[in-house]
Design a protein around this motif. Structure first.
Motif, PDB file in Angstrom:
ATOM      1  N   GLY A  62       0.691  -1.390  -0.070  1.00 45.82           N
ATOM      2  CA  GLY A  62       0.017  -0.182  -0.091  1.00 45.82           C
ATOM      3  C   GLY A  62       0.752   1.229  -0.098  1.00 45.82           C
ATOM      4  O   GLY A  62       1.986   1.072  -0.344  1.00 45.82           O
ATOM      5  N   ASN A  63       0.244   2.299   0.358  1.00 46.04           N
ATOM      6  CA  ASN A  63       0.816   3.552   0.693  1.00 46.04           C
ATOM      7  C   ASN A  63       1.326   3.785   2.159  1.00 46.04           C
ATOM      8  O   ASN A  63       0.536   3.556   2.791  1.00 46.04           O
ATOM      9  N   SER A  64       2.661   4.237   2.291  1.00 46.98           N
ATOM     10  CA  SER A  64       3.096   4.335   3.763  1.00 46.98           C
ATOM     11  C   SER A  64       3.186   5.925   3.957  1.00 46.98           C
ATOM     12  O   SER A  64       3.513   6.600   3.302  1.00 46.98           O
ATOM     13  N   THR A  65       3.090   5.875   5.370  1.00 47.19           N
ATOM     14  CA  THR A  65       3.353   7.133   6.092  1.00 47.19           C
ATOM     15  C   THR A  65       3.910   6.957   7.249  1.00 47.19           C
ATOM     16  O   THR A  65       3.624   6.042   8.197  1.00 47.19           O
ATOM     17  N   GLU A  66       5.179   7.627   7.633  1.00 48.66           N
ATOM     18  CA  GLU A  66       5.723   7.451   8.616  1.00 48.66           C
ATOM     19  C   GLU A  66       4.925   8.262   9.948  1.00 48.66           C
ATOM     20  O   GLU A  66       4.817   9.424   9.628  1.00 48.66           O
ATOM     21  N   PRO A 108      16.511   4.331  22.193  1.00 46.68           N
ATOM     22  CA  PRO A 108      16.891   5.510  21.503  1.00 46.68           C
ATOM     23  C   PRO A 108      16.406   5.715  20.138  1.00 46.68           C
ATOM     24  O   PRO A 108      16.520   7.022  19.652  1.00 46.68           O
ATOM     25  N   ASN A 109      16.359   4.538  19.402  1.00 48.26           N
ATOM     26  CA  ASN A 109      15.580   4.841  18.088  1.00 48.26           C
ATOM     27  C   ASN A 109      14.648   4.018  17.795  1.00 48.26           C
ATOM     28  O   ASN A 109      14.615   2.750  17.770  1.00 48.26           O
ATOM     29  N   TYR A 110      13.425   4.569  17.347  1.00 46.05           N
ATOM     30  CA  TYR A 110      12.212   3.867  17.111  1.00 46.05           C
ATOM     31  C   TYR A 110      11.241   4.519  16.040  1.00 46.05           C
ATOM     32  O   TYR A 110      11.718   5.832  15.734  1.00 46.05           O
ATOM     33  N   ARG A 111      10.607   3.737  15.281  1.00 45.96           N
ATOM     34  CA  ARG A 111       9.884   4.145  14.127  1.00 45.96           C
ATOM     35  C   ARG A 111       8.590   3.405  13.988  1.00 45.96           C
ATOM     36  O   ARG A 111       8.808   2.240  14.104  1.00 45.96           O
ATOM     37  N   ALA A 112       7.755   4.079  13.348  1.00 47.11           N
ATOM     38  CA  ALA A 112       6.509   3.236  12.919  1.00 47.11           C
ATOM     39  C   ALA A 112       6.038   3.844  11.955  1.00 47.11           C
ATOM     40  O   ALA A 112       6.016   5.057  11.377  1.00 47.11           O
ATOM     41  N   VAL A 113       5.506   2.946  10.968  1.00 47.77           N
ATOM     42  CA  VAL A 113       5.070   3.297   9.634  1.00 47.77           C
ATOM     43  C   VAL A 113       3.867   2.582   9.376  1.00 47.77           C
ATOM     44  O   VAL A 113       3.480   1.389   9.565  1.00 47.77           O
ATOM     45  N   SER A 114       2.741   3.560   8.790  1.00 43.19           N
ATOM     46  CA  SER A 114       1.385   3.039   8.680  1.00 43.19           C
ATOM     47  C   SER A 114       1.191   2.723   6.960  1.00 43.19           C
ATOM     48  O   SER A 114       1.509   3.703   6.484  1.00 43.19           O
ATOM     49  N   TRP A 115       1.000   1.601   6.652  1.00 43.43           N
ATOM     50  CA  TRP A 115       0.508   1.096   5.241  1.00 43.43           C
ATOM     51  C   TRP A 115      -0.798   1.138   4.971  1.00 43.43           C
ATOM     52  O   TRP A 115      -1.433   0.436   5.669  1.00 43.43           O
ATOM     53  N   ARG A 116      -1.395   1.849   3.835  1.00 43.17           N
ATOM     54  CA  ARG A 116      -2.936   1.943   3.677  1.00 43.17           C
ATOM     55  C   ARG A 116      -3.078   1.065   2.726  1.00 43.17           C
ATOM     56  O   ARG A 116      -2.376   1.161   1.529  1.00 43.17           O
TER      57      ARG A 116
END
Lengths: 722, 155
Positions: free
Chosen positions: A309-313, A499-507
């Motif tokens: 899908g399309n991703s958004t951080e 210290p380093n984290y990230r989440a990405v939502s895929w539609r």
């Protein structure tokens, strides 16, 4: 007083509505509103939930009746979550009346006091906490002032208790006071009582709707009727992604009891003298549906994969992306899946509609009174004011009644026959035309430091739409928000000490309707994250409890989470190794400012997972009704257990199955844990959400216990154990 | 053909098709709304009532089979102001949430207690197989044990 301060304090005098009426006594209401966009933006920004009330006037909140009873027109609907009771407790305490004097009813559009947005998202008590107290306190002062004038005493010498104002050896009831007043003086909002002084707030008050529900009183949309009412039934597609291309009603027209076949551009329905006749005639309507494609489960599972899908951080701290891209060595990667879920609420969707020449009346279970009204008005070519929506008690909501085109269909059928029409889904239609919980795919990646801490972690969440595409969220706001916050709910990394984290939502756009299902993405996303945390703890050679605590900071949210983690581990005497064939699993999450941790005690017999006990520690902040907060925990735990152990919709040959309870397996009595130990902490001074947060950790808690019994990680809902 | 039966102690006659479900005669012709429609296929138990004292899922029970029988619905379960022990226990334990399925559970429990006055957890698991989507099972189990206690004290 500055303008800003005035607004903060609450109701302006100008907007405070007071009306005396024959046989009614006193109506008190107000508008309590900020522009809706600003409120939504505020909600997103703070995770607080402002009350999105109507701007229409008048808005009737309370009616004081001559017999000293008080009618509370509640803008939130009661769907089992206990909001009528909690709000009645709050009102009773500031009004100084006995809770038994208050009768809570659903505000109808005719009294104006409807919520412009919805009932849902575990926000009702939180959003009304300030407005309702201010309104009730103001009303109490008005009543005392009026009593002072009537009794010839100073207001300061009087006090209110149980709906009676007394002082100086005299007393007068609220009901008597309002009889003798035609002009009301509206004071500035008085100071609110100290929460410690409250008699009802904080106490396990029995539900106000308890007796009706035990007696089987006719309180639901399905129980509504109007004189001369007929029954309508709409032909609904079995398949997904279909269009109605032709309709043949010739055979249906001759069926017994048929009054009229109603054909519109987008649906065909039949109106008959009884439900049974309407259903039988509907079976004879021949509709040819054209499907763009014959979908099956395999296609859906392919479509939902991360990367499609399309991703958004949606979350970023430090440099997780770069750190996790630096080679395979030491990279830990896990993935998790959840299936399509059905709401399967017990009361089918339906409505009683009566469309007359210049007005329409709709009686139904809906979570979105204002939107239902707007949709009906638009379709009929009426103004909003010409459409009366009378909400009823809901036989379950869970998000299913945020989408109510069935009201409009019932209205069109009523208009076609000139009589009231009752129309509702049969169970097969419910299962095949649900607004489903979307399937999800979660990918988690991490790297550990040599001393066993998480150096970097990322969470990719791929999901069908939840909030996007909903009439609740105008398109313009989608752009503002960026990613579907319903889909990623619960998907952000909550261990802020990493210290380093990230989440990405895929539609991912799916070919069938997906939407809000109790707790939205929280259940599946927490299943993924909290399973992964257990995996990481094991790889780091750490205890799963201390490993979690090691990655929390000193911020308020993290400290509250740490406290529920510690308390749950202690209360359950959490252990990592199985004993007597039973293992424990731990998980936690924070949702709508409410941290919650569960320990599940699980055994496996012949491949069947059995949950014996759940210890639940939750910190919803100030607890208005401990008994009902517990009830929400118990229900969320078992409903969540049901979803992770049993529930799954399949797509076969272009249609969704199964279409019946049993085949769509839901937890029954035998599946419910025999012990549920709920412990409530109150480390905040405002009430937070409670209807969904306790669902969050249940999946991962069970999955982590299963791992301890089998040595195999559970990666898919519904779980299986070999 | 009209069908005559006893409903909550009174003789009633309905005109509906004798092959149509008893549920709809009770709800729509006799206007007692406590017996609920959930699935129409006897899979959820929301429509449970008593036929000659036994729990029956009325959505899948033809009207003609009710002829001459004693039908009890949730409205007829208690006698006068005195609640039935199962209803009393439900009040004590504050069982209902949305409440829609509760009459069906209460009727199923009341019928079970007539044949199993002191049910074990296993009896409850085997006999109370209705669906509650709010998942109030935890409190229901406690209420069922409590109902058995109340009933044994009063009879």
């Amino acid at each position: 007083m500055s303008e800003a301060k005035k607004e903060k304090q609450g109701f302006s005098r100008r907007k405070f509505l007071v009306r005396a009426g024959i046989g009614v006594g006193l109506l008190v209401g107000t508008t309590y509103c900020l522009p809706i966009r600003r409120k939504i933006a505020e909600t997103i920004n703070t995770a607080e939930s402002p009350y999105l009330g109507s701007t229409d006037e008048p808005q009737i909140w309370f009616e004081v009746k001559p017999d000293n009873s008080i009618l509370f027109h509640c803008p939130k609907v009661e769907m089992g979550q206990g909001t009528f009771t909690g709000l009645a407790q709050i009102a009773a305490d500031e009004l100084e009346v006995g809770i038994e004097q208050i009768q809570v009813v659903h505000a109808a559009t005719s009294t104006g006091n409807i919520d412009q947005f919805s009932t849902g998202g575990s926000t009702s008590i939180n959003s009304l906490w300030m407005p309702l107290r201010e309104l009730a306190a103001t009303m109490r002062v008005m009543l005392i002032n009026a009593a002072a004038a009537q009794l010839g005493l100073e207001a300061s010498s009087l006090s209110a208790l149980n709906g009676v104002v007394s002082g100086g050896g005299k007393s007068i009831t609220f009901g008597e006071i309002v009889q003798a007043v035609s002009e009301w003086e509206v004071p500035d909002t008085p100071p609110l009582k100290d929460v410690k002084e409250y008699k009802y707030v904080g106490k396990p008050t029995p539900r106000v709707d308890l007796r009706d529900k035990v007696l089987g009183a006719p309180i639901f949309g399905m129980d509504a009727s109007l004189p001369d009412m007929l029954y309508g039934s709409v032909v609904r597609p079995s398949g997904i992604d279909t269009k109605m291309v032709s309709v043949d009603v010739s055979e249906a027209e001759g069926m017994p009891g048929v009054v009229k076949i109603v054909q519109e551009d987008d649906f065909v329905g039949v109106v008959a003298n009884s439900y049974v006749e309407a259903e039988a005639a509907k079976q004879k309507i021949k509709v040819v549906w054209e499907a763009a494609k014959k979908w099956d489960t395999f296609n859906i599972e392919e479509a939902i994969l991360v990367g499609k899908g399309n991703s958004t951080e949606i979350q970023k701290e430090g440099n997780a992306k770069k750190l996790l891209a630096e080679g395979e060595e030491g990279l830990i990667v896990s993935e998790y899946f959840s299936p399509i879920g059905a709401h399967a609420q017990m009361e089918p969707n339906g409505a009683v509609a009566y469309v007359e020449e210049d007005k329409a009346t709709i009686i139904m279970s809906t979570q979105v009174v204002a939107i239902t009204r707007k949709e009906v008005a638009n379709r009929l070519g009426f103004k909003n004011e010409q459409v009366i929506i009378q909400p009823t008690f809901l036989g379950g909501g869970f998000g299913r009644r945020l989408h109510t085109p069935n009201a409009m269909q019932a209205a069109l059928m009523s208009r076609a026959v000139g009589k009231p029409v009752k129309s509702f889904f049969n169970r097969k239609e419910e299962f095949q035309n649900d607004t489903f919980r979307p399937p999800t795919h979660n990918v988690l990646k991490a790297r550990l430091t040599t001393d066993g801490r998480i150096e970097a972690i990322s969470h990719d969440i791929s999901s069908g739409d939840v909030m996007f595409g909903s009439p609740l969220l105008p398109g313009i706001l989608q752009k503002l928000i960026g990613a579907d916050l319903g889909a990623w709910r619960g998907g952000m990394i909550q261990y802020h000490g990493i210290p380093n984290y990230r989440a990405v939502s895929w539609r991912v756009k799916l070919p069938f309707a997906t939407s809000w299902w109790r707790s939205l993405g929280l259940l599946a996303n927490t299943f993924a994250i909290e399973s992964f945390m257990d995996e990481l703890a094991e790889k780091a050679g750490k205890d799963p409890i201390s490993f979690r605590l090691d990655h929390l900071t000193e911020t308020k949210a993290d400290v509250r989470l740490a406290k529920v983690i510690q308390r749950a581990a202690e209360a359950a005497s959490y252990r990592n190794t199985p004993a007597d064939g039973r293992a424990m699993g731990f998980a936690c999450s924070t949702d709508v400012n409410t941290p919650c941790a569960h320990v599940a005690e699980v055994s496996i017999t012949d491949g069947k997972i059995k949950v014996h006990k759940v210890t639940c520690v939750m910190d919803p902040g100030l607890v208005v009704n401990p008994d009902q907060v517990r009830a929400q925990c118990e229900g969320s735990i078992i409903m969540g257990l049901s979803a992770v152990l049993y529930e799954k919709m399949e797509v076969e040959d272009g249609a969704l199955y199964p279409v019946l309870y049993g085949a769509y397996q839901i937890a029954l009595m035998k599946d419910a844990p025999k012990e549920i130990d709920v412990i409530l902490l109150e480390n905040d001074d405002v009430p937070g959400g409670v209807g969904e947060p306790p669902m969050g950790p249940i999946g991962a808690a069970i999955a982590n216990a299963v791992y301890r019994l089998t040595g195999e990680r559970v990666r898919r809902m519904p779980f299986s154990a070999k | 053909m009209p069908t005559t039966f006893t409903l909550n102690g009174k003789s009633v006659t309905v005109q509906a098709d004798e092959n149509s479900p008893l549920l709809w005669a009770i709800r729509d012709e006799l206007n007692l709304k406590g017996t609920k429609f959930g699935c129409g296929k006897a899979a959820c138990g929301a429509c449970t009532l008593h036929v000659n004292g036994k729990a029956v899922r009325s959505c899948s029970y033809a009207l003609k089979f009710a002829a001459g029988k004693e039908i009890t619905t949730i409205e007829g379960l208690s006698s006068g102001d005195e609640l039935h022990p199962v209803q009393q226990a439900w009040m004590e334990e504050i069982v209902p949430q949305c409440g829609y399925c509760q009459p069906g559970f209460i009727m199923a429990t009341a019928a079970m207690l007539e044949t199993i006055p002191n049910p074990t957890d296993e009896d409850i698991d085997n006999n109370i197989v209705n669906v509650c989507r709010c998942a109030t099972y935890y409190r229901m189990r406690k209420a069922i044990h409590r109902a058995a206690e109340i009933k044994s004290q009063t009879t």
